[in-house]
Design a protein around this motif. Structure first.
Motif, PDB file in Angstrom:
ATOM      1  N   ASP A  65      16.589 -59.722  13.310  1.00  0.00           N
ATOM      2  CA  ASP A  65      15.537 -60.596  12.754  1.00  0.00           C
ATOM      3  C   ASP A  65      15.452 -61.923  13.514  1.00  0.00           C
ATOM      4  OD1 ASP A  65      14.685 -58.823  10.863  1.00  0.00           O
ATOM      5  OD2 ASP A  65      15.950 -59.612   9.253  1.00  0.00           O
ATOM      6  N   GLU A  66      16.611 -62.441  13.902  1.00  0.00           N
ATOM      7  CA  GLU A  66      16.627 -63.710  14.647  1.00  0.00           C
ATOM      8  C   GLU A  66      15.921 -63.547  15.989  1.00  0.00           C
ATOM      9  OE1 GLU A  66      19.790 -66.988  16.442  1.00  0.00           O
ATOM     10  OE2 GLU A  66      20.483 -65.523  14.944  1.00  0.00           O
ATOM     11  N   TYR A  67      16.245 -62.476  16.720  1.00  0.00           N
ATOM     12  CA  TYR A  67      15.590 -62.211  18.009  1.00  0.00           C
ATOM     13  C   TYR A  67      14.094 -61.973  17.810  1.00  0.00           C
ATOM     14  CZ  TYR A  67      20.144 -61.745  20.351  1.00  0.00           C
ATOM     15  OH  TYR A  67      21.389 -61.984  20.873  1.00  0.00           O
ATOM     16  N   TYR A  68      13.754 -61.221  16.760  1.00  0.00           N
ATOM     17  CA  TYR A  68      12.355 -60.885  16.471  1.00  0.00           C
ATOM     18  C   TYR A  68      11.550 -62.158  16.183  1.00  0.00           C
ATOM     19  CZ  TYR A  68       8.351 -58.617  14.203  1.00  0.00           C
ATOM     20  OH  TYR A  68       7.086 -58.202  13.868  1.00  0.00           O
ATOM     21  N   ASN A  69      12.090 -62.998  15.334  1.00  0.00           N
ATOM     22  CA  ASN A  69      11.394 -64.234  14.960  1.00  0.00           C
ATOM     23  C   ASN A  69      11.252 -65.195  16.132  1.00  0.00           C
ATOM     24  OD1 ASN A  69      11.112 -63.385  12.294  1.00  0.00           O
ATOM     25  ND2 ASN A  69      13.063 -64.270  11.664  1.00  0.00           N
ATOM     26  N   ASN A  70      12.169 -65.098  17.091  1.00  0.00           N
ATOM     27  CA  ASN A  70      12.107 -65.958  18.286  1.00  0.00           C
ATOM     28  C   ASN A  70      11.249 -65.352  19.387  1.00  0.00           C
ATOM     29  OD1 ASN A  70      13.753 -67.917  17.151  1.00  0.00           O
ATOM     30  ND2 ASN A  70      15.645 -67.017  17.958  1.00  0.00           N
ATOM     31  N   GLY A  71      10.705 -64.156  19.131  1.00  0.00           N
ATOM     32  CA  GLY A  71       9.865 -63.497  20.138  1.00  0.00           C
ATOM     33  C   GLY A  71      10.648 -62.823  21.255  1.00  0.00           C
ATOM     34  N   PHE A  79      16.855 -52.683  16.443  1.00  0.00           N
ATOM     35  CA  PHE A  79      15.935 -52.049  15.505  1.00  0.00           C
ATOM     36  C   PHE A  79      15.918 -50.522  15.585  1.00  0.00           C
ATOM     37  CE2 PHE A  79      13.639 -56.186  14.862  1.00  0.00           C
ATOM     38  CZ  PHE A  79      13.812 -56.213  13.481  1.00  0.00           C
ATOM     39  N   GLU A  80      16.211 -49.988  16.760  1.00  0.00           N
ATOM     40  CA  GLU A  80      16.229 -48.524  16.890  1.00  0.00           C
ATOM     41  C   GLU A  80      17.273 -47.927  15.953  1.00  0.00           C
ATOM     42  OE1 GLU A  80      16.303 -45.105  20.385  1.00  0.00           O
ATOM     43  OE2 GLU A  80      16.660 -47.199  20.888  1.00  0.00           O
ATOM     44  N   ASP A  81      18.470 -48.537  15.913  1.00  0.00           N
ATOM     45  CA  ASP A  81      19.533 -48.052  15.021  1.00  0.00           C
ATOM     46  C   ASP A  81      19.240 -48.407  13.562  1.00  0.00           C
ATOM     47  OD1 ASP A  81      21.040 -46.916  17.045  1.00  0.00           O
ATOM     48  OD2 ASP A  81      22.096 -48.801  17.475  1.00  0.00           O
ATOM     49  N   ILE A  82      18.720 -49.605  13.358  1.00  0.00           N
ATOM     50  CA  ILE A  82      18.415 -50.030  11.981  1.00  0.00           C
ATOM     51  C   ILE A  82      17.380 -49.097  11.367  1.00  0.00           C
ATOM     52  CG2 ILE A  82      17.372 -51.881  10.576  1.00  0.00           C
ATOM     53  CD1 ILE A  82      18.546 -53.871  12.674  1.00  0.00           C
ATOM     54  N   TYR A  83      16.362 -48.726  12.158  1.00  0.00           N
ATOM     55  CA  TYR A  83      15.305 -47.862  11.653  1.00  0.00           C
ATOM     56  C   TYR A  83      15.834 -46.486  11.243  1.00  0.00           C
ATOM     57  CZ  TYR A  83      11.080 -45.055  11.421  1.00  0.00           C
ATOM     58  OH  TYR A  83      10.096 -44.198  10.990  1.00  0.00           O
ATOM     59  N   LYS A  84      16.811 -45.977  11.989  1.00  0.00           N
ATOM     60  CA  LYS A  84      17.387 -44.670  11.651  1.00  0.00           C
ATOM     61  C   LYS A  84      18.040 -44.698  10.268  1.00  0.00           C
ATOM     62  CE  LYS A  84      18.235 -43.239  16.437  1.00  0.00           C
ATOM     63  NZ  LYS A  84      19.263 -43.064  17.487  1.00  0.00           N
ATOM     64  N   GLN A  85      18.648 -45.856   9.944  1.00  0.00           N
ATOM     65  CA  GLN A  85      19.326 -45.969   8.652  1.00  0.00           C
ATOM     66  C   GLN A  85      18.382 -46.428   7.529  1.00  0.00           C
ATOM     67  OE1 GLN A  85      23.344 -47.698   8.698  1.00  0.00           O
ATOM     68  NE2 GLN A  85      23.123 -47.887  10.909  1.00  0.00           N
ATOM     69  N   LYS A  86      17.356 -47.235   7.879  1.00  0.00           N
ATOM     70  CA  LYS A  86      16.403 -47.743   6.880  1.00  0.00           C
ATOM     71  C   LYS A  86      14.976 -47.528   7.396  1.00  0.00           C
ATOM     72  CE  LYS A  86      17.224 -51.720   4.917  1.00  0.00           C
ATOM     73  NZ  LYS A  86      17.525 -53.160   4.740  1.00  0.00           N
ATOM     74  N   PRO A  87      14.467 -46.313   7.299  1.00  0.00           N
ATOM     75  CA  PRO A  87      13.146 -46.004   7.863  1.00  0.00           C
ATOM     76  C   PRO A  87      11.977 -46.395   6.952  1.00  0.00           C
ATOM     77  CG  PRO A  87      14.108 -44.017   6.973  1.00  0.00           C
ATOM     78  CD  PRO A  87      15.114 -45.104   6.733  1.00  0.00           C
ATOM     79  N   GLY A  88      12.077 -47.548   6.326  1.00  0.00           N
ATOM     80  CA  GLY A  88      10.998 -48.011   5.445  1.00  0.00           C
ATOM     81  C   GLY A  88       9.908 -48.723   6.216  1.00  0.00           C
TER      82      GLY A  88
END
Length: 610
Positions: free
Chosen positions: A28-34, A43-52
């Motif tokens: 989230d920190e990297y995302y918010n900083n662009g 996010f690739e790993d996060i999405y596998k665990q939380k595909p919402g």
């Protein structure tokens, strides 16, 4: 053994959860900083665990921003299979095609999304908002219109009307105000609760202070609606609001009266309009409003209000007119007497009895009658102690003007004693301090004024400050008391309307003590005398001299504000008035008049509406 195995598994699970949580925070920190490349690693790993949907949106954005379009397509297709009713996913796919330069396929996705619309309000809103988010307003409109048709066919008429508001917003953003107006008005007919919201939107879209053709369109459309749907209260209310925004108070009165009659109301809308008119100086219309209320008869709950406020408003109108005559006040006095006779002497009429006394004392030169009426108001059963105190203060002012200085002081002292820690007491004490100043007891006056400077009433505090500065600047630095004694006498003579004597006294100071520090105060006193006599050009000349020759002295800001008001209200030169208000704001930022000058400047410029 099993226990230890369970503990070990639980430990690994907790460590894993902590690690996952840390990864989410970093992503989230990297995302918010662009920093999408770095965010994508997580996010690739996060999405596998939380595909919402929340993770999907961020993951998709990272793929698009890093130009991994093929992976983005796979991700979107996977979501399309999982969330078949989320039509905005087609727009996500279209974004990929747009990025790849394939506009034809993007258009196909748009059409496919719209073709899958169902008569469900949530689904229609979701797809329209997705288009609007991409600044595709025409596509959003198309979705709303298709959706409305589907809802009507499904017998969901109320749900279909719901979209009129959103459609109106889009038309407004496109500058299509005629279409916007129709949509807002149609929507209001079904949902009057949005009245305030519609007013706010219209206020932002149109300039009611200028000749905006869109305002005329709005007025025309509302007049049609009122004629076609006389039972719809909200159309009347919006039309009346338009008239008040345009300051067409007479038209507002006509339509408010029509609504009052149709609904068989007691007149509360009319009273509200009367107050608005009075605050904006439209005293003629305010008076008509109160007369209409009075015509409803004694059985109406606002009858007394209508009767008393009608004459009160006529008095305000004469007071605001610098050219009003003694004959006009004499005619108004008869109206007051007529109303008092009709309503009787009671606590409800003491307010206008007190007003009648001011007319007699200051406009018809009948001080004895004025004092009699104030005495009558004091003795009327049911009046409050505060009201009686104001009557005593009025009596003191009349006695002072007639030369009965010590009798005036007794009245002030009584109020001071009865309301010691109240603002009324402070007001009485200030008036007594002025008597000490008029009679040359400057030390006592100064002592009282020093206390009053801390009053919680800004008006009393400012008045005390002004008089204190007058004494301090022109007495404490001067060993000769005579000029100050003469000036205080001239001030009192002006209050007593003995203008020739006041002018002669001021002349004597200028002759005997040329270039005295009182020079600007003398000019200011001459301005007051000229103004009271209706010599406005002469009054303006005195104020101009203070502004130009004594810009460094304490009366410069007083002179500026009064000169500006003269230009605005008497000479009706708004451009000159604005220049003077602006000069006061710029040159005297710490003045007590700066806030008022700023308000009047912005009003004349059209920034605000009273």
């Amino acid at each position: 053994m099993r226990f230890y195995t369970y503990i070990l598994i639980l430990g690994f699970s907790l460590i894993s959860q902590l690690s996952f949580g840390q990864n989410e925070e970093l992503a989230d920190e990297y995302y918010n900083n662009g920093e999408f490349e770095k965010a994508l690693l997580y996010f690739e790993d996060i999405y596998k665990q939380k595909p919402g949907m929340q993770t999907y949106e961020k993951y998709r954005t990272c793929l698009m921003e890093t130009e991994r379009f093929e992976e983005a397509q796979k991700l979107i297709k996977k979501h399309m299979k999982r969330y078949k009713t989320k039509l905005d996913l087609h727009l996500d796919m279209a974004d990929v095609y747009i990025a790849l330069g394939d506009e034809s396929k993007a258009n196909n996705e748009y059409e496919e999304a719209k073709s899958k619309l169902s008569p469900q309000r949530g689904s229609i809103s979701q797809l329209a908002n997705a288009f609007a988010k991409r600044n595709m307003q025409e596509e959003a409109l198309d979705v709303y219109n298709r959706g409305k048709k589907l809802l009507k066919e499904a017998g969901k008429e109320n749900d279909a009307i719901y979209f009129n508001f959103s459609i109106a917003d889009i038309y407004g953003s496109q500058g299509k105000y005629d279409l916007m107006i129709k949509e807002y008005i149609t929507y209001l007919g079904y949902n009057p609760n949005y009245f305030k919201t519609v007013k706010n939107r219209l206020n932002k879209a149109m300039d009611f202070q200028e000749e905006d053709p869109n305002v005329e369109l709005l007025k025309t459309e509302l007049l049609k609606k009122v004629q076609q749907n006389p039972e719809e209260e909200v159309y009347y209310e919006l039309l009346i609001w338009v008239f008040t925004q345009k300051k067409d108070f007479n038209s507002a009165f006509i339509h408010t009266k029509a609504l009052d009659k149709r609904l068989k109301e007691e007149g509360v809308r009319i009273i509200q309009l009367a107050s608005l008119c009075s605050n904006n100086g439209a005293y003629d219309v305010a008076s008509k409003c109160y007369a209409y209320i009075a015509e409803k008869g004694p059985e109406n709950r606002y009858f007394y209000t209508g009767k008393t406020m009608e004459v009160s408003t006529l008095r305000k109108a004469l007071k605001a007119d610098v050219y009003s005559s003694k004959e006009q006040y004499a005619e108004l006095k008869q109206k007051y007497l007529s109303v008092i006779e009709e309503l009787g002497r009671s606590a409800e009429t003491t307010k206008i009895i007190r007003e009648l006394a001011t007319i007699e004392a200051y406009h018809l030169h009948e001080p004895e009658l004025a004092l009699d009426h104030l005495e009558e108001a004091l003795e009327t059963p049911g009046t409050t102690d505060a009201f009686k105190a104001w009557c005593k203060l009025d009596m003191g002012d009349i006695l002072l003007a007639e030369g009965y200085i010590w009798d005036a002081s007794i009245n002030y002292s009584q109020v001071d004693k009865d309301f010691k820690d109240d603002l009324l007491g402070h007001e009485a004490r200030y008036r007594n301090a002025r008597i000490s100043y008029y009679t040359g007891d400057f030390d006592w006056a100064q002592a009282q004024l020093d206390v009053l400077k801390a009053s919680t009433s800004k008006l009393i505090s400012n008045d005390a400050m002004d008089l204190s500065l007058l004494i301090t600047d022109n007495l404490n630095l001067d060993t000769i008391v005579d000029p100050m004694l003469k000036y205080a006498r001239a001030d009192l003579l002006t209050v007593q309307n003995k203008f020739m004597d006041a002018t002669a006294t001021l002349d004597s100071i200028s002759e005997m003590y040329p270039a005295h520090s009182l020079e600007d105060e003398i000019l200011y006193q001459r301005h007051l005398i000229a103004y009271k006599q209706g010599q406005f050009e002469k009054s303006a000349d005195y104020l101009n001299t203070i502004v130009e020759d004594f810009f460094y002295d304490i009366l410069a800001d007083n002179a500026l504000i009064e000169l500006a008001i003269l230009q605005e209200e008497v000479f009706e030169n708004e451009e000159k008035a604005m220049q003077l208000y602006e000069k006061l704001i710029t040159d005297f930022p710490g003045s007590i008049y700066t806030a008022e000058a700023r308000k009047r400047f912005r009003y004349l410029r059209g920034d605000i509406y009273n």
